[in-house]
Every structure is written in structure tokens, then in C-alpha cells.
Write a protein that holds these residues in place. Structure first.
Motif, PDB file in Angstrom:
ATOM      1  N   ILE A 154      -8.436   6.359   1.536  1.00  0.00           N
ATOM      2  CA  ILE A 154      -7.330   6.450   2.510  1.00  0.00           C
ATOM      3  C   ILE A 154      -7.823   6.097   3.917  1.00  0.00           C
ATOM      4  CG2 ILE A 154      -5.595   8.002   3.507  1.00  0.00           C
ATOM      5  CD1 ILE A 154      -5.893   9.685   0.925  1.00  0.00           C
ATOM      6  N   VAL A 155      -7.020   5.315   4.649  1.00  0.00           N
ATOM      7  CA  VAL A 155      -7.335   5.054   6.067  1.00  0.00           C
ATOM      8  C   VAL A 155      -6.222   5.642   6.924  1.00  0.00           C
ATOM      9  CG1 VAL A 155      -8.781   2.993   5.884  1.00  0.00           C
ATOM     10  CG2 VAL A 155      -6.294   2.750   5.915  1.00  0.00           C
ATOM     11  N   SER A 156      -6.618   6.160   8.058  1.00  0.00           N
ATOM     12  CA  SER A 156      -5.606   6.831   8.894  1.00  0.00           C
ATOM     13  C   SER A 156      -5.087   5.934  10.021  1.00  0.00           C
ATOM     14  CB  SER A 156      -6.189   8.120   9.466  1.00  0.00           C
ATOM     15  OG  SER A 156      -7.378   7.834  10.144  1.00  0.00           O
ATOM     16  N   THR A 157      -5.328   4.633   9.953  1.00  0.00           N
ATOM     17  CA  THR A 157      -4.788   3.729  10.988  1.00  0.00           C
ATOM     18  C   THR A 157      -3.274   3.637  10.802  1.00  0.00           C
ATOM     19  OG1 THR A 157      -5.254   1.886   9.518  1.00  0.00           O
ATOM     20  CG2 THR A 157      -6.841   2.288  11.284  1.00  0.00           C
ATOM     21  N   ASP A 186      -1.074  24.894  10.284  1.00  0.00           N
ATOM     22  CA  ASP A 186      -1.654  25.994  11.050  1.00  0.00           C
ATOM     23  C   ASP A 186      -3.106  26.170  10.587  1.00  0.00           C
ATOM     24  OD1 ASP A 186      -2.343  28.340  12.250  1.00  0.00           O
ATOM     25  OD2 ASP A 186      -0.519  29.432  11.704  1.00  0.00           O
ATOM     26  N   SER A 187      -4.042  26.112  11.529  1.00  0.00           N
ATOM     27  CA  SER A 187      -5.445  26.194  11.130  1.00  0.00           C
ATOM     28  C   SER A 187      -5.914  27.635  10.924  1.00  0.00           C
ATOM     29  CB  SER A 187      -6.316  25.504  12.181  1.00  0.00           C
ATOM     30  OG  SER A 187      -6.110  26.136  13.416  1.00  0.00           O
ATOM     31  N   ARG A 188      -5.030  28.618  11.104  1.00  0.00           N
ATOM     32  CA  ARG A 188      -5.411  30.023  10.849  1.00  0.00           C
ATOM     33  C   ARG A 188      -4.686  30.590   9.637  1.00  0.00           C
ATOM     34  NH1 ARG A 188      -8.435  32.531  14.622  1.00  0.00           N
ATOM     35  NH2 ARG A 188      -7.762  34.612  14.031  1.00  0.00           N
ATOM     36  N   ASN A 189      -3.453  30.156   9.450  1.00  0.00           N
ATOM     37  CA  ASN A 189      -2.677  30.609   8.300  1.00  0.00           C
ATOM     38  C   ASN A 189      -1.886  29.425   7.759  1.00  0.00           C
ATOM     39  OD1 ASN A 189      -2.858  33.569   7.806  1.00  0.00           O
ATOM     40  ND2 ASN A 189      -2.405  33.609   9.992  1.00  0.00           N
ATOM     41  N   GLY A 190      -2.445  28.756   6.784  1.00  0.00           N
ATOM     42  CA  GLY A 190      -1.692  27.634   6.238  1.00  0.00           C
ATOM     43  C   GLY A 190      -2.586  26.522   5.749  1.00  0.00           C
ATOM     44  N   LEU A 191      -1.967  25.345   5.593  1.00  0.00           N
ATOM     45  CA  LEU A 191      -2.685  24.187   5.061  1.00  0.00           C
ATOM     46  C   LEU A 191      -2.962  23.171   6.157  1.00  0.00           C
ATOM     47  CD1 LEU A 191      -0.631  23.475   1.822  1.00  0.00           C
ATOM     48  CD2 LEU A 191      -3.056  24.010   1.861  1.00  0.00           C
ATOM     49  N   THR A 192      -4.109  22.498   6.032  1.00  0.00           N
ATOM     50  CA  THR A 192      -4.371  21.358   6.921  1.00  0.00           C
ATOM     51  C   THR A 192      -4.818  20.180   6.068  1.00  0.00           C
ATOM     52  OG1 THR A 192      -6.622  22.142   7.286  1.00  0.00           O
ATOM     53  CG2 THR A 192      -5.021  22.672   9.003  1.00  0.00           C
ATOM     54  N   PHE A 193      -4.427  18.995   6.524  1.00  0.00           N
ATOM     55  CA  PHE A 193      -4.794  17.763   5.826  1.00  0.00           C
ATOM     56  C   PHE A 193      -5.581  16.881   6.779  1.00  0.00           C
ATOM     57  CE2 PHE A 193      -0.628  19.225   4.355  1.00  0.00           C
ATOM     58  CZ  PHE A 193      -0.866  19.406   3.004  1.00  0.00           C
ATOM     59  N   ASN A 194      -6.754  16.487   6.380  1.00  0.00           N
ATOM     60  CA  ASN A 194      -7.583  15.620   7.236  1.00  0.00           C
ATOM     61  C   ASN A 194      -8.222  14.517   6.404  1.00  0.00           C
ATOM     62  OD1 ASN A 194      -7.466  17.066   9.854  1.00  0.00           O
ATOM     63  ND2 ASN A 194      -8.362  18.705   8.621  1.00  0.00           N
ATOM     64  N   ILE A 195      -8.461  13.397   7.053  1.00  0.00           N
ATOM     65  CA  ILE A 195      -9.159  12.311   6.365  1.00  0.00           C
ATOM     66  C   ILE A 195     -10.637  12.392   6.753  1.00  0.00           C
ATOM     67  CG2 ILE A 195      -9.339   9.789   6.073  1.00  0.00           C
ATOM     68  CD1 ILE A 195      -6.707  10.867   5.022  1.00  0.00           C
ATOM     69  N   VAL A 196     -11.478  12.644   5.772  1.00  0.00           N
ATOM     70  CA  VAL A 196     -12.926  12.704   6.005  1.00  0.00           C
ATOM     71  C   VAL A 196     -13.586  11.710   5.043  1.00  0.00           C
ATOM     72  CG1 VAL A 196     -14.962  14.199   5.984  1.00  0.00           C
ATOM     73  CG2 VAL A 196     -12.745  15.141   6.631  1.00  0.00           C
ATOM     74  N   TYR A 208       0.822  -1.218   0.000  1.00  0.00           N
ATOM     75  CA  TYR A 208       0.000   0.000   0.000  1.00  0.00           C
ATOM     76  C   TYR A 208       0.855   1.267   0.000  1.00  0.00           C
ATOM     77  CZ  TYR A 208      -3.543  -3.387   1.166  1.00  0.00           C
ATOM     78  OH  TYR A 208      -4.368  -4.468   1.128  1.00  0.00           O
ATOM     79  N   ASN A 209       0.397   2.211  -0.774  1.00  0.00           N
ATOM     80  CA  ASN A 209       1.075   3.516  -0.788  1.00  0.00           C
ATOM     81  C   ASN A 209       0.744   4.266   0.498  1.00  0.00           C
ATOM     82  OD1 ASN A 209       1.841   2.762  -3.290  1.00  0.00           O
ATOM     83  ND2 ASN A 209       0.700   4.339  -4.391  1.00  0.00           N
ATOM     84  N   LEU A 210       1.601   5.196   0.817  1.00  0.00           N
ATOM     85  CA  LEU A 210       1.444   5.927   2.073  1.00  0.00           C
ATOM     86  C   LEU A 210       1.454   7.419   1.769  1.00  0.00           C
ATOM     87  CD1 LEU A 210       1.837   6.044   5.304  1.00  0.00           C
ATOM     88  CD2 LEU A 210       4.251   6.117   4.783  1.00  0.00           C
ATOM     89  N   ILE A 211       0.684   8.153   2.529  1.00  0.00           N
ATOM     90  CA  ILE A 211       0.648   9.603   2.331  1.00  0.00           C
ATOM     91  C   ILE A 211       0.993  10.277   3.663  1.00  0.00           C
ATOM     92  CG2 ILE A 211      -1.865   9.860   2.683  1.00  0.00           C
ATOM     93  CD1 ILE A 211      -1.769  11.720   0.201  1.00  0.00           C
ATOM     94  N   PHE A 212       1.905  11.213   3.617  1.00  0.00           N
ATOM     95  CA  PHE A 212       2.301  11.914   4.845  1.00  0.00           C
ATOM     96  C   PHE A 212       2.702  13.352   4.522  1.00  0.00           C
ATOM     97  CE2 PHE A 212       6.951  11.879   4.388  1.00  0.00           C
ATOM     98  CZ  PHE A 212       7.137  10.872   3.456  1.00  0.00           C
ATOM     99  N   GLU A 213       2.770  14.159   5.559  1.00  0.00           N
ATOM    100  CA  GLU A 213       3.107  15.567   5.355  1.00  0.00           C
ATOM    101  C   GLU A 213       4.359  15.955   6.118  1.00  0.00           C
ATOM    102  OE1 GLU A 213      -0.607  16.954   7.873  1.00  0.00           O
ATOM    103  OE2 GLU A 213       0.923  18.510   7.930  1.00  0.00           O
ATOM    104  N   LYS A 214       5.040  16.957   5.604  1.00  0.00           N
ATOM    105  CA  LYS A 214       6.238  17.474   6.273  1.00  0.00           C
ATOM    106  C   LYS A 214       6.064  18.985   6.430  1.00  0.00           C
ATOM    107  CE  LYS A 214      10.334  18.467   4.420  1.00  0.00           C
ATOM    108  NZ  LYS A 214      11.511  18.294   3.592  1.00  0.00           N
TER     109      LYS A 214
END
Lengths: 279, 192
Positions: free
Chosen positions: B128-131, B51-61, B41-47
Motif C-alpha cells: 500500500i502507498v499513502s500518496t 483515537d490513539s488512547r481508546n480505539g483503532l488506528t490505521f497507519n502505513i508502515v 488500483y484498489n483503494l483503502i480508506f477509513e470512516k
């Protein structure tokens, strides 16, 4: 001018010690300055290679009386660079994010085994010292692996050093017994104090210090006695500062308690004297 | 010569001890790569810093990656460093960055945060699963809890299974290590 053997020995030791310090400093400074421009192979060669060379020279020349004075520095420096080298090799080649504890435990276990093998052939107090250091590091890492809090680690290490010193004092390798008692007592007292600090049972540290004084008399260790007495006095100062800053009764009570203890001691001695007279 | 070996057997064992450690470590690192299968399985991650006021956020919905861009007038001169998104490709065992198009958003009024969802076509159809553990048993090794031994070794981000370790970002800088965040395992491409 005739030189006595003692003078010769002191000068010999002095030059060997100084020489060892310079060799160690020279290699260390060179490694520090050139580390960034070295590749992995050179990193390994300069640390592990140096350590192995020094250790092999020590092992090959241990029978030669001419090399006897430099045997100890060779063993110390060899083990030191070899240990660093093993960590450098692991980090550069084999480490991919595993639990660093397991890797470090394997390295230290092997190094302890190595020193034990050398000790089986060359009976030197120094090897006991090196083994003790390596063993302590092994134990600290093991306790950290099991997520012990730092003060529990300090308590366990302190107790082990004092026990180790007691065991060594009963063997012929008792050169560094005082040092182990000294560092063991400091570590144990610091650990117990940290564990009790700001808790409801903080005052029990005083009882612990008193118990340590008794232990030092039992073990006949001045180093242990010095640390225990210092800890008792320092804690009394801290305790007074915290709770009885301007009270007159507290210092008077301490003085009175001191006199009572002296009296009890003198009465005990008298009774002992009487008993002996009766018998 | 024979006498020398017989007399100094124990010292020879002592001298060989570090070599034994190296061989042991080599075996423990190399052998699992022969008997443990590669990840499926491929994996997705951030580096980077989210910041939830100025920037990007990544969430699994709902098993989908939701990328949101937030901007506010907190500090007009503040230009946040946006986090980078990475995909680890299990087929080639390599990691690549996914470029996220940042929209031009006018500065919102005071105390208001404007949030815009960004659609990246490549990521839209992914399930995508976040486990932390993938169905094939591989797990993401994030930054461990701090212990005094922590700084002894280099900081490396990897996935592992039964002693087999695969590095995700081999040239990771030490400072970035603390800002690596696992997002999820890509199970498959969604049909709809």
C-alpha cells in the motif's frame, strides 16, 4: 365614487405584491413540508419546473397589456425557482464531488446570459436588478474560488456595487441606484474595517471614512453619505472608548478640529466669492 | 408561427439557456466516462473517529497497513465507536467493509495505554502507498476546505481523474463525511 389613476395604481401594486408574497410563501412552504417524501424527479419538477413555467408565462405574455402588472413578479419568482431548480438538478444528477465553485459559476453565468437576453427584448429596470444580484453572486463565487479572504471579497464587492450604482445613475434605469450605493457602502466599509481590525494601521479606517464622505459628495449620494458619516461617528466612539476613555483633551481636540474645518470652509467660500467679484 | 419565432428569437434563446446548462453539465459528467479508463488500483480508506488512547488506528508502515487497537482506563464507561475500514474494488467499482476482529483486552492500570496490533489476513500481503494520487492518475477527493459554498451541494466521497468521478460511498451520511480518511492505494500483493 371616482377613483384617480394614482389610487388605482397603488391598489393594483398592493394586491400584486401581496399576491406574489402569498404565491411565493405557498410554494416554499409546500416544498419545505414535502421535501423529504418527494423523489428526485419531483424535487426537480417542483423547483425547476415551477421556475420555468413562471418564466415562460412572463415571456409569452410580456406584450399583453392586461398581464403587464404581473410581469415583474413572474420574472422574479421564475428566476428564483429556476436558479434553485438548476442547483437541485446538478446536486441530484451531475454532482459527484467536483469543485462546487465551478458548477455554481457555470449556472450563474448561464442565468446572467438568460437575463441579458430577456433584457434585450423587454427593457425593465427589474431585469437590471436581477442581473446585478446574479452578477454579484458570480463575482463572490469567483473570488472565493481564488481563495480570497472574506474581507477582500467584501471590499471588491462593495467597490463594484458603488461603481455599478454610479454607472446606473447615468442611465435611465436609475430606480435602485440609492439601494446599490447603500449596500455597496456598507459592504465596503465593513470589508475595510475587517481588514484593518486590530492591525497597526487600524486608525487609517478613519481616513477611509473621511474619503468616503468626500466620495459621497462627489457622487451626490445621500445613501453613501449616511453610511460614511455613520461609520465615521461609530469609529470615533470606538476609538475614544479604546484609547481616550477618560481624557478631556481628545473631545476638545475633536471640537476644535471641527471648528477649524468650518473656518476653512467659510474662508474657501469667501475666496470663491471674492474671485467671482473680481472677474 | 414563423413570425412569432422571428420576432422573439432572443426570448427563445433566453428560455433555452437553462436547458443548455443542463446539457453542458450532462456532457461534462458523462463524456469523461467514455474516454477516461476505469481505475486499476484498489483503494483503502477509513470512516469514523480514530483515537490513539481508546480505539483503532490505521497507519502505513513499510508499505503495509498496521492496525492497532488501543485501550486505557481513562474512562471505564467510555465505549468508543470504532472506525470502519473500507476497500474500494477497482474491478467491480464497488466498496465493501472489512471487519476487524477486536481482541478482548483486560483494562490496563491507570495512565497506561495498552496497544495491540491486529492482524487481518486479507490485508497482510498488500503493498500500500499513502500518496493521494494512484499511479494510474486517479486521486482521492477528500473533504475540501470550508468555504461558504461548501454546504450548497451534498457531501460525496469520490475518486476522480480528468473529469471522471466514481463515488465510493453513495449512501454516505452527511455527518460521516467529515470522518472519512484516506489510507492508501493498494498497488499489488506482496510476494513475501
Amino acid at each position: 365614487m371616482n377613483q384617480t389613476p394614482i389610487n388605482k395604481s397603488i391598489w393594483q401594486k398592493f394586491f400584486i405584491l401581496l399576491g406574489s408574497i402569498f404565491i411565493f410563501s405557498g410554494i416554499s412552504i409546500y416544498i419545505y413540508n414535502e421535501w423529504q417524501v418527494m423523489n428526485t424527479a419531483t424535487h426537480i419538477a417542483i423547483t425547476f419546473g415551477t421556475g420555468m413555467c413562471l418564466l415562460l408565462v412572463a415571456l409569452l405574455t410580456h406584450n399583453d397589456p392586461r398581464c403587464e402588472p404581473i410581469l415583474s413578479p413572474l420574472l422574479i419568482l421564475g428566476t428564483l425557482f429556476e436558479t434553485i431548480g438548476l442547483f437541485v438538478i446538478t446536486n441530484a444528477i451531475f454532482y459527484h464531488g467536483q469543485d462546487s465553485h465551478v458548477v455554481a459559476l457555470v449556472i450563474f453565468a448561464a442565468l446572467i446570459g438568460q437575463q441579458f437576453c430577456i433584457f434585450a427584448k423587454i427593457k425593465l429596470s427589474l431585469l437590471i436588478f436581477i442581473m446585478s444580484i446574479l452578477g454579484s453572486l458570480f463575482l463572490i463565487i469567483l473570488l472565493d474560488f481564488f481563495r480570497f479572504t472574506p474581507y477582500y471579497i467584501a471590499i471588491i464587492i462593495g467597490i463594484s456595487w458603488i461603481t455599478w450604482a454610479y454607472y446606473l445613475s447615468r442611465t435611465k434605469y436609475d430606480v435602485l441606484v440609492s439601494m446599490w450605493y447603500f449596500v455597496g457602502a456598507i459592504t465596503l466599509l465593513a470589508g475595510v474595517y475587517a481588514a484593518l481590525y486590530r492591525s497597526a494601521f487600524e486608525w487609517t479606517f478613519l481616513i477611509f471614512c473621511i474619503a468616503m464622505i468626500f466620495l459621497s459628495l462627489f457622487l451626490k449620494s445621500r445613501a453613501l453619505l449616511f453610511n460614511s458619516v455613520s461609520a465615521t461617528i461609530l469609529y470615533l466612539i470606538y476609538f475614544t472608548h479604546q484609547y481616550f476613555k477618560l481624557a478631556v483633551g481628545w473631545p476638545l481636540l475633536l471640537v476644535l478640529l471641527g471648528f477649524v474645518l468650518w473656518a476653512v470652509c467659510i474662508m474657501g467660500l469667501k475666496m470663491d466669492f471674492l474671485k467671482r467679484k473680481i472677474h | 408561427m414563423k413570425n412569432f419565432f422571428n420576432e422573439n428569437k432572443i426570448l427563445i434563446i433566453a428560455a433555452c439557456m437553462p436547458i443548455i446548462v443542463i446539457v453542458f453539465l450532462m456532457c461534462s459528467t458523462l463524456l469523461p466516462s467514455y474516454w477516461v479508463a476505469n481505475p486499476k488500483y484498489n483503494l483503502i480508506f477509513e470512516k469514523g473517529f480514530t483515537d490513539s488512547r481508546n480505539g483503532l488506528t490505521f497507519n502505513i508502515v513499510n508499505s503495509r497497513l498496521k492496525i492497532e487497537y488501543h485501550t486505557s482506563s481513562d474512562n471505564n464507561n467510555y465505549k468508543p465507536t470504532l472506525p470502519q475500514l473500507y476497500i474500494f474494488d477497482a474491478a467491480t467499482l464497488t466498496t465493501r467493509e472489512i471487519i476487524i476482529p477486536i481482541p478482548a483486552v483486560p483494562t490496563p492500570p491507570k495512565n497506561v495505554v495498552t496497544t495491540i496490533e491486529i492482524k487481518v489476513p486479507e490485508l497482510e500481503s498488500l503493498n500500500i502507498v499513502s500518496t493521494p494520487q494512484a499511479p494510474d492518475g486517479y486521486q482521492f477527493n477528500s473533504a475540501p476546505n470550508y468555504t461558504f459554498l461548501f454546504n450548497l451541494f451534498s457531501k460525496k466521497i469520490s475518486i476522480s481523474k480528468h473529469g471522471k468521478y466514481i463515488l465510493l460511498l453513495p449512501d454516505l451520511k452527511e455527518l460521516d463525511y467529515y470522518n472519512i480518511k484516506f489510507i492508501g492505494w493498494i498497488l499489488s500483493e506482496k510476494k513475501s
